[in-house]
Design a protein around this motif. Sequence first.
Motif, mmCIF file in Angstrom:
data_model
loop_
_atom_site.group_PDB
_atom_site.id
_atom_site.type_symbol
_atom_site.label_atom_id
_atom_site.label_comp_id
_atom_site.label_asym_id
_atom_site.label_seq_id
_atom_site.Cartn_x
_atom_site.Cartn_y
_atom_site.Cartn_z
ATOM 1 N N TYR A 117 41.419 37.250 39.853
ATOM 2 C CA TYR A 117 41.231 38.686 40.088
ATOM 3 C C TYR A 117 41.679 39.482 38.869
ATOM 4 O O TYR A 117 40.953 40.338 38.358
ATOM 5 C CB TYR A 117 42.014 39.122 41.333
ATOM 6 N N VAL A 118 42.863 39.189 38.384
ATOM 7 C CA VAL A 118 43.401 39.956 37.266
ATOM 8 C C VAL A 118 42.558 39.740 35.995
ATOM 9 O O VAL A 118 42.183 40.693 35.314
ATOM 10 C CB VAL A 118 44.882 39.573 37.017
ATOM 11 N N ILE A 119 42.246 38.472 35.706
ATOM 12 C CA ILE A 119 41.494 38.194 34.473
ATOM 13 C C ILE A 119 40.034 38.610 34.619
ATOM 14 O O ILE A 119 39.413 39.113 33.687
ATOM 15 C CB ILE A 119 41.608 36.698 34.100
ATOM 16 N N ILE A 160 45.960 34.462 27.057
ATOM 17 C CA ILE A 160 46.200 33.741 28.310
ATOM 18 C C ILE A 160 45.026 32.818 28.636
ATOM 19 O O ILE A 160 45.203 31.646 28.979
ATOM 20 C CB ILE A 160 46.442 34.749 29.458
ATOM 21 N N PHE A 215 40.175 43.021 35.123
ATOM 22 C CA PHE A 215 40.887 44.008 34.292
ATOM 23 C C PHE A 215 40.893 43.587 32.831
ATOM 24 O O PHE A 215 40.786 42.406 32.504
ATOM 25 C CB PHE A 215 42.343 44.153 34.761
ATOM 26 N N ASP A 216 41.045 44.603 31.973
ATOM 27 C CA ASP A 216 41.303 44.339 30.566
ATOM 28 C C ASP A 216 42.744 44.709 30.288
ATOM 29 O O ASP A 216 43.223 45.733 30.745
ATOM 30 C CB ASP A 216 40.370 45.172 29.687
ATOM 31 N N PHE A 217 43.436 43.850 29.567
ATOM 32 C CA PHE A 217 44.829 44.148 29.258
ATOM 33 C C PHE A 217 45.215 43.360 28.015
ATOM 34 O O PHE A 217 44.524 42.405 27.642
ATOM 35 C CB PHE A 217 45.738 43.815 30.447
ATOM 36 N N MET A 220 44.631 34.990 42.518
ATOM 37 C CA MET A 220 45.347 36.087 41.860
ATOM 38 C C MET A 220 45.009 36.149 40.373
ATOM 39 O O MET A 220 44.662 37.204 39.835
ATOM 40 C CB MET A 220 46.867 35.917 42.067
ATOM 41 N N VAL A 221 45.094 35.003 39.721
ATOM 42 C CA VAL A 221 44.784 34.969 38.285
ATOM 43 C C VAL A 221 43.332 35.372 38.043
ATOM 44 O O VAL A 221 43.034 36.166 37.140
ATOM 45 C CB VAL A 221 45.057 33.559 37.699
#
Lengths: 278, 297
Positions: free
Chosen positions: A96-98, A109, A101-103, A93-94
């Motif tokens: 995939y998100v990192i 983090i 995506f850019d956020f 999960m981490v």
Amino acid sequence: MSLRLQNTLLGTLKYLSLIAGGLVVLFPIWVALINALKSNSASNRLGPLQLPIHLDWHNFVVAWAGGDLGHAFLNTLYIVVLSVIGNVTLGTMVAYVIGRFDFPFKGVILAAYLVVQFIPTITTQVAVFGIIRSLGLFDTPYALVLLYLGTNVVQIFIYLQFIHRIPRSLDESAMLEGASYFRIYRSIIFPLLMPASATVAILQTIAIYNDLYSPYLYMPSSSLGVVSTALFRFRGPYNAHPNLILAASLIIAIPVVLLYLLLQRFIFAGIVNGAVRE
Amino acid sequence: MSRQRFSLSYKAQKAVLIAAFLILPIVLLATLSLYPALKLIFYSFTSWNGLSPRYPWVGLANYKAIFSNPLLFSSFGHNFAYLVGGLIQNVVALYFALILNSKIRGRNLFRAVLFMPFVMNAVAVVFIFRFLYGYQGALDALLQGLGLKALEHDWLGNLSLVNWSLAFVSLWEYFGFNMVIYLAALQSVPHELFEAAELDGAGRLQTLWHITLPNIRSIVQINLLLTISGAIEAFNIPFIMTNGSPPTATFLTNTVNVAFVFNNFGLASAMAIVLLIIVFVVLILQRWLVGIGRDAV
């Protein structure tokens, strides 16, 4: 000196070095094995390097029962299974998100994960101890599961290295067909990260299996022994029986060695990906 | 029109997904790693005993105690054995990686054997070595058999030797780890470089010094960093072998004993902070040296 002679000499030197290194690695294990197979009276008569005249498995039987090792294996297995499932789920999960995506605060983090990796786990136990106790998890296996989920961050970097190799065009074509991001994670990213998950699972299993200090600190009850603490408890009561302690050591050490020999490929990949950042 | 709607919904989805996927990992990271690290700083200025709800403020007294109590700070002297052992460990690891990187029969077998100690349970390894090192034990018997009786020692009883004996256990257990990383780095050095060097008539040592090592410089640094921080944090082997008794106590076994045996969590926290600072100084120095190295190339 001719080039051919030089090559022959060099080749010989290489093999001699490898054999010497192999002997240094195998000698302690060999000594442990031949002495674990000696009865008490045999070990009094024979030197530590002499082979036993007949193989005596008695030490293994006594170590297994006396150390409650069957129970220790089950406790370890329970903790390993829960931790690995959690690690693989949270890790993918981490990643995939990192990885996709850019956020805002993404850099923070990532930096936090990097920094935490260099905080030696044992030093912070002075403070973690209070947290575990206030959560009511002291002397339960869940203290360890939580600890392993929260502090093993190397896996994040293993996953990140893998996810960069999954082409983004796969995500994009799934999006053209209307797949949600969660669907993309579940049907594309998670399955394609399987080799990484295998690596993470194996490395995590070995790390948990070999960890002594966390179970020693958080699961002191004798009924909650894991393999490391069960073996550690041989020290003292069995000090007069070194052969028995060797038998117990081999019972604990050998399963992971076998696992390693079967799954080397994943282990080497994980070691390298975990240590080397691109 | 429908595209517009989709991109909007992806945008909303993205926010939800990021929040949902990160919340648990971040809570875990914060409660079990970051928050404890901050807590340590606070405890280090108190004389908390680990149980009491009171945290008596003592200012810098704990830090002064670390540097004035010879038993505490001098235990870094024992870490020195692990540092030297670690450096030798890297040389040995690189040597075997270079051999395994050449065309050689039985490569996988040798690699499998040399890495094996790394996966063995640490308690089992220490117990096996305790037997090996025993007074007139297996190691002495081996030396005698090889006609090296002069080298026999009381490996664990001799106080000037015991930490080196333990550091060797560490080398034995971990060199395979460094070797596997070196090997992967060597395999990624482009072959053309070696062929070009050969055409230029470079000798083996010249190639090693001018081609191989510069190309794996960053890996050497990573391995050294891991080795140095490992030596500063040496814990398992002395803890298992002797419970961290004074002759073999490292800074970290002392920290743990101060907390969990002597219930002086304040002092132990200060020790943990000192250790963390040293580790991060090493880390920053390493980054800085990497920077210099890059500029020099």
